[in-house]
Design an enzyme around this catalytic site. Structure first.
Site, mmCIF file in Angstrom:
data_model
loop_
_atom_site.group_PDB
_atom_site.id
_atom_site.type_symbol
_atom_site.label_atom_id
_atom_site.label_comp_id
_atom_site.label_asym_id
_atom_site.label_seq_id
_atom_site.Cartn_x
_atom_site.Cartn_y
_atom_site.Cartn_z
ATOM 1 N N LEU A 72 0.807 -1.230 0.000
ATOM 2 C CA LEU A 72 0.000 0.000 0.000
ATOM 3 C C LEU A 72 0.839 1.279 0.000
ATOM 4 O O LEU A 72 0.509 2.252 0.680
ATOM 5 C CB LEU A 72 -0.983 0.003 1.185
ATOM 6 C CG LEU A 72 -2.016 -1.127 1.180
ATOM 7 C CD1 LEU A 72 -2.889 -1.048 2.427
ATOM 8 C CD2 LEU A 72 -2.881 -1.092 -0.059
ATOM 9 N N CYS A 128 -6.130 -5.897 2.787
ATOM 10 C CA CYS A 128 -4.787 -6.019 2.215
ATOM 11 C C CYS A 128 -3.952 -6.997 3.027
ATOM 12 O O CYS A 128 -3.757 -6.800 4.224
ATOM 13 C CB CYS A 128 -4.074 -4.677 2.158
ATOM 14 S SG CYS A 128 -2.436 -4.849 1.417
ATOM 15 N N GLY A 242 -9.208 -11.683 -11.417
ATOM 16 C CA GLY A 242 -8.824 -12.392 -12.637
ATOM 17 C C GLY A 242 -9.579 -12.026 -13.894
ATOM 18 O O GLY A 242 -9.451 -12.712 -14.916
HETATM 19 C C1 LIG Z 1 0.161 -4.541 -7.510
HETATM 20 C C2 LIG Z 1 -1.184 -4.578 -6.825
HETATM 21 C C3 LIG Z 1 -1.540 -3.557 -5.935
HETATM 22 C C4 LIG Z 1 -2.790 -3.574 -5.297
HETATM 23 N N1 LIG Z 1 -3.115 -2.554 -4.454
HETATM 24 C C5 LIG Z 1 -4.352 -2.530 -3.871
HETATM 25 C C6 LIG Z 1 -4.764 -1.436 -3.052
HETATM 26 O O1 LIG Z 1 -4.036 -0.441 -2.875
HETATM 27 N N2 LIG Z 1 -5.993 -1.503 -2.453
HETATM 28 C C7 LIG Z 1 -6.845 -2.562 -2.651
HETATM 29 O O2 LIG Z 1 -7.952 -2.570 -2.104
HETATM 30 N N3 LIG Z 1 -6.502 -3.596 -3.465
HETATM 31 C C8 LIG Z 1 -5.282 -3.603 -4.065
HETATM 32 N N4 LIG Z 1 -4.937 -4.653 -4.901
HETATM 33 C C9 LIG Z 1 -5.907 -5.753 -5.126
HETATM 34 C C10 LIG Z 1 -6.674 -5.586 -6.442
HETATM 35 O O3 LIG Z 1 -7.434 -4.383 -6.448
HETATM 36 C C11 LIG Z 1 -7.624 -6.778 -6.697
HETATM 37 O O4 LIG Z 1 -8.552 -6.887 -5.644
HETATM 38 C C12 LIG Z 1 -6.890 -8.112 -6.844
HETATM 39 O O5 LIG Z 1 -5.672 -7.945 -7.525
HETATM 40 C C13 LIG Z 1 -7.739 -9.173 -7.552
HETATM 41 O O6 LIG Z 1 -8.104 -8.772 -8.852
HETATM 42 P P1 LIG Z 1 -7.255 -9.168 -10.174
HETATM 43 O O7 LIG Z 1 -7.035 -10.651 -10.124
HETATM 44 O O8 LIG Z 1 -8.099 -8.731 -11.330
HETATM 45 O O9 LIG Z 1 -5.969 -8.416 -10.087
HETATM 46 C C14 LIG Z 1 -3.692 -4.649 -5.550
HETATM 47 C C15 LIG Z 1 -3.332 -5.663 -6.456
HETATM 48 C C16 LIG Z 1 -2.111 -5.645 -7.092
HETATM 49 C C17 LIG Z 1 -1.773 -6.755 -8.059
#
Ligand SMILES: Cc1cc2nc3c(=O)[nH]c(=O)nc-3n(C[C@H](O)[C@H](O)[C@H](O)COP(=O)(O)O)c2cc1C
EC number: 1.3.-.-
Length: 300
Positions: A72, A128, A242
């Protein structure tokens, strides 16, 4: 063709948003796509003061996804309001601000300061896995989840989305708790706790040892959880985990999501959100769906 959806009183031109932490505040993506086309932009998490994040290495690739332990990192809410909101407000899209904190007081403080900002919704990140205090500790305990939702809600004039952690035995318990705490919507899922080992060094690849697992590989877990939560509470759901294509988004909507967010796919393809929006429209066209809202929870 009707593509707009309403979540907690906020209307989105289409159901597609960007997942927090994977799109910054949109600046890096504006040269690849028209940000006006997005239903909403969920920005990187902000805290009341600057956070440096975790030491490197903090990213690792895995089959069908990635691990991150960014922790974060953010410049704090004041810098965010000065630099990012004016940029985002140039576009005709909803601004959802994801908030982080180490204590309940910190979450409340950032919420209070955001009241001066012209934003559409707040997303409370209690999930997180990469910060020691706060974060996931609030998202895995139903009592804490209800309490923090209630405290933040008291100070937010914007509708409040609470982002749920998948790292629990029963996600419906936490969903019910945040509904009782006064949340206006929920989003799920955040990353799954994961680990990767360098077998030659016999050490974890990430300096933090463990990290958040995201990307296409987690989609079945996310779809299952969205459907469980859809059957357990009355609040609208933003589904993510995903999503790479329009078909993925439709799957989440059939499971019960009103909106969807695209995360890790943005790193692989900066136009992923455009592909998802166009893919939903193509699916609607091909299958005779006139109104995207017909898809919500339409699983047989
Ligand atoms: C590099 C990175 C940083 C992230 N930072 C945050 C964040 O600051 N706050 C949050 O709620 N989720 C954060 N996430 C989670 C994503 O918003 C999301 O919930 C998670 O990656 C699942 O979705 P996806 O598979 O489409 O990436 C982060 C994910 C990644 C990969």
């Amino acid at each position: 063709m009707h593509t707009s959806v309403t979540i907690a009183g906020v209307t989105f031109d289409n159901p597609v948003m960007t997942a927090s932490g994977t799109f910054g505040s949109g600046k890096e993506y504006a040269e690849y796509m028209d940000l006006n086309g997005l239903g909403g932009i969920i920005v990187k998490g902000v805290a009341s003061k600057e956070w440096l994040g975790n030491p490197a290495p903090r990213i690792a690739e895995t089959y069908g996804g990635m691990l991150n332990a960014v922790g974060l990192q953010n410049p704090g809410v004041d810098v965010f309001m000065e630099e990012d909101i004016p940029f985002l407000r140039q576009y005709n899209t909803n601004i959802v601000v994801n908030i982080a904190g180490k204590t309940v007081e910190e979450y409340v403080d950032v919420t209070k300061r955001l009241q001066q900002a012209d934003i559409d919704m707040i997303e409370l990140n209690i999930s997180c896995p990469n910060v020691k205090e706060g974060g996931v500790a609030f998202g895995t305990d139903a009592g804490m989840a209800e309490y923090i939702t209630k405290e933040v809600k008291k100070h937010a004039k914007q509708p409040l989305i609470v982002k749920l952690s998948p790292n629990v035995t029963d996600i419906t318990e936490i969903a019910k708790a945040v509904e009782a705490g006064g949340a206006d919507a929920v989003s799920l899922i955040n990353t799954l706790l994961g680990m990767k080992i360098d077998i030659y060094k016999r050490r974890p690849v990430l300096a933090n040892r463990v990290g958040g697992f995201s990307g296409p590989a987690i989609k079945p877990v996310a779809v299952r959880m969205v459907h469980q939560v859809y059957k357990s509470i009355q609040l609208p759901i933003i589904g993510l985990g995903g999503i790479c294509t329009g078909e993925d988004a439709v799957e989440f909507m059939l499971a019960g999501a009103t909106g969807v967010a695209v995360g890790t796919a943005n790193f692989m393809n900066p136009r992923a959100t455009v592909d998802v929006i166009e893919g939903i429209e193509r699916f609607m066209d091909e299958t005779g769906v006139e109104d995207v809202r017909e898809l919500i929870g339409a699983l047989e």
